[in-house]
Design a protein around this motif. Structure first.
Motif, short mmCIF file in Angstrom:
data_model
loop_
_atom_site.label_atom_id
_atom_site.label_comp_id
_atom_site.label_asym_id
_atom_site.label_seq_id
_atom_site.Cartn_x
_atom_site.Cartn_y
_atom_site.Cartn_z
N GLY A 35 0.19 5.91 -9.77
CA GLY A 35 -0.97 5.38 -9.10
C GLY A 35 -0.73 3.94 -8.66
O GLY A 35 0.37 3.39 -8.84
N PRO A 36 -1.70 3.31 -8.05
CA PRO A 36 -1.54 1.94 -7.56
C PRO A 36 -1.09 0.99 -8.66
O PRO A 36 -1.65 0.99 -9.76
CB PRO A 36 -2.93 1.58 -7.04
CG PRO A 36 -3.58 2.90 -6.74
CD PRO A 36 -3.05 3.84 -7.77
N ASP A 46 2.18 1.84 -3.44
CA ASP A 46 1.13 2.39 -4.30
C ASP A 46 0.92 3.87 -4.02
O ASP A 46 0.77 4.68 -4.95
CB ASP A 46 -0.18 1.64 -4.06
CG ASP A 46 -0.19 0.24 -4.67
OD1 ASP A 46 0.60 0.00 -5.59
OD2 ASP A 46 -0.99 -0.59 -4.22
N ALA A 47 0.90 4.24 -2.74
CA ALA A 47 0.63 5.63 -2.38
C ALA A 47 1.76 6.56 -2.83
O ALA A 47 1.52 7.74 -3.15
CB ALA A 47 0.44 5.75 -0.86
N ALA A 48 2.99 6.03 -2.88
CA ALA A 48 4.14 6.87 -3.24
C ALA A 48 4.37 6.94 -4.74
O ALA A 48 5.19 7.73 -5.21
CB ALA A 48 5.40 6.33 -2.56
N SER A 49 3.65 6.13 -5.52
CA SER A 49 3.89 6.05 -6.96
C SER A 49 3.21 7.18 -7.70
O SER A 49 2.04 7.48 -7.47
CB SER A 49 3.39 4.70 -7.49
OG SER A 49 3.47 4.67 -8.90
N ARG A 50 3.95 7.78 -8.63
CA ARG A 50 3.34 8.82 -9.46
C ARG A 50 2.47 8.21 -10.56
O ARG A 50 1.78 8.95 -11.28
CB ARG A 50 4.43 9.70 -10.08
CG ARG A 50 5.42 9.00 -10.96
CD ARG A 50 6.56 9.95 -11.33
NE ARG A 50 7.57 9.32 -12.16
CZ ARG A 50 7.54 9.31 -13.48
NH1 ARG A 50 6.54 9.89 -14.12
NH2 ARG A 50 8.50 8.72 -14.17
N ASP A 102 0.83 -1.21 0.00
CA ASP A 102 0.00 0.00 0.00
C ASP A 102 0.86 1.26 0.00
O ASP A 102 0.53 2.25 -0.66
CB ASP A 102 -0.93 0.01 1.22
CG ASP A 102 -2.03 -1.05 1.14
OD1 ASP A 102 -2.33 -1.50 0.02
OD2 ASP A 102 -2.57 -1.41 2.20
N ARG A 103 1.97 1.23 0.74
CA ARG A 103 2.86 2.40 0.78
C ARG A 103 3.52 2.62 -0.58
O ARG A 103 3.68 3.77 -1.01
CB ARG A 103 3.91 2.22 1.88
CG ARG A 103 3.34 2.28 3.29
CD ARG A 103 4.44 2.45 4.32
NE ARG A 103 5.33 1.29 4.40
CZ ARG A 103 5.11 0.23 5.16
NH1 ARG A 103 4.02 0.17 5.92
NH2 ARG A 103 5.97 -0.78 5.20
#
Length: 264
Positions: A125-126, A119-123, A116-117
């Motif tokens: 998106g998940p 995914d949240a940090a990716s430019r 989840d972290r």
């Protein structure tokens, strides 16, 4: 730092502990650990040396057939310095054992929180679940095809897959990837286990033989070294895409496991 498969095997077996490279600057440091096809190698020495200072003992420790051959191999790019690099085998790749460790419910929740972290940090998106799912659905499919299906650029997507590999969730095949037992447990958590084809028994052919040889073997129904050992040298050479380098690397991989090609 690129090292040929035969040299990797010799380092692992303690027969080689030096490498020489032409670099404009040091590319590794003492203490650097490199994951390779034979396990983890550690850099024990990095020293700039004069080509004229090399001796026969250096050639022997580097696995060169002679001092002349070592010097000849370093003859290109004379504008760059010669570096002596000490190497030692530091053990198997810990990710190999990790892939087989099926986590319990608590650890799975920790892994999923880590996903989840990411995914949240990716430019973008998940991406983590979609990546695990497409690898699970399409093991052994080329990375560019998988990345294109996800609408991702190949190099960037492969970098993301390496993050999953660090946690033991995926493993690289000669072509493409597959989920590890650990990755399957994480993906299946909270739902019914997915139906999957059984993993083929035996030792997968090494990635170092290259994609053309891998495709040639796959077209012949050969995916493991045990199956390769059923071929004679002539039969192996006759397979499309299996060139001299692939044959050499297959022979090395067979020898490491006490196998040989079938006699004519």
């Amino acid at each position: 730092m690129m090292i040929r498969p035969a040299e990797l095997a010799a380092i692992r077996d303690g027969e080689v502990d030096l490498a020489f490279r032409r670099w404009d600057r040091p590319r590794v440091r003492v203490g650097t650990r490199m994951r390779t096809a034979v396990g983890v190698l550690e850099v024990t020495q990095v020293e700039r040396v004069a080509l004229s200072s090399l001796r026969a003992e250096d050639a022997r420790r580097a696995g060169a057939p002679s001092l002349a051959a070592l010097r000849e191999g370093l003859g290109h790019r004379p504008d760059r310095s010669v570096f002596r690099v000490g190497l030692r085998y530091a053990g198997p790749d810990p990710r190999e054992a990790l892939r087989e460790q099926v986590p319990g419910a608590g650890e799975i929740e920790q892994i999923r929180a880590w996903l989840d972290r990411l995914d949240a940090a990716s430019r973008h998106g998940p991406w983590t679940r979609a990546t695990l799912q497409i690898i699970d659905r399409s093991p052994g499919v080329r990375a560019p095809e998988l990345a294109a299906e996800l609408g991702r650029e190949t190099a960037e997507w492969k970098a993301d897959v390496r993050k999953l590999k660090e946690k033991g969730l995926t493993e690289s095949l000669a072509i493409g990837y597959r989920l590890s037992p650990r990755g399957e447990a994480v993906l299946d958590h909270g739902g019914p286990p997915r139906e999957r084809a059984p993993r083929p028994p035996g030792t997968p052919v090494p990635r170092s033989i290259g994609a053309p040889a891998t495709r040639g073997l796959r077209d012949a129904g050969v995916t493991t070294l045990e199956q390769v050992a059923e071929y004679t040298l002539e039969q192996l050479r006759a397979l499309h895409g299996v060139g001299p380098i692939a044959v050499e690397r297959l022979a090395e991989a067979l020898a490491e496991r006490g196998l040989t090609l079938r006699s004519p």
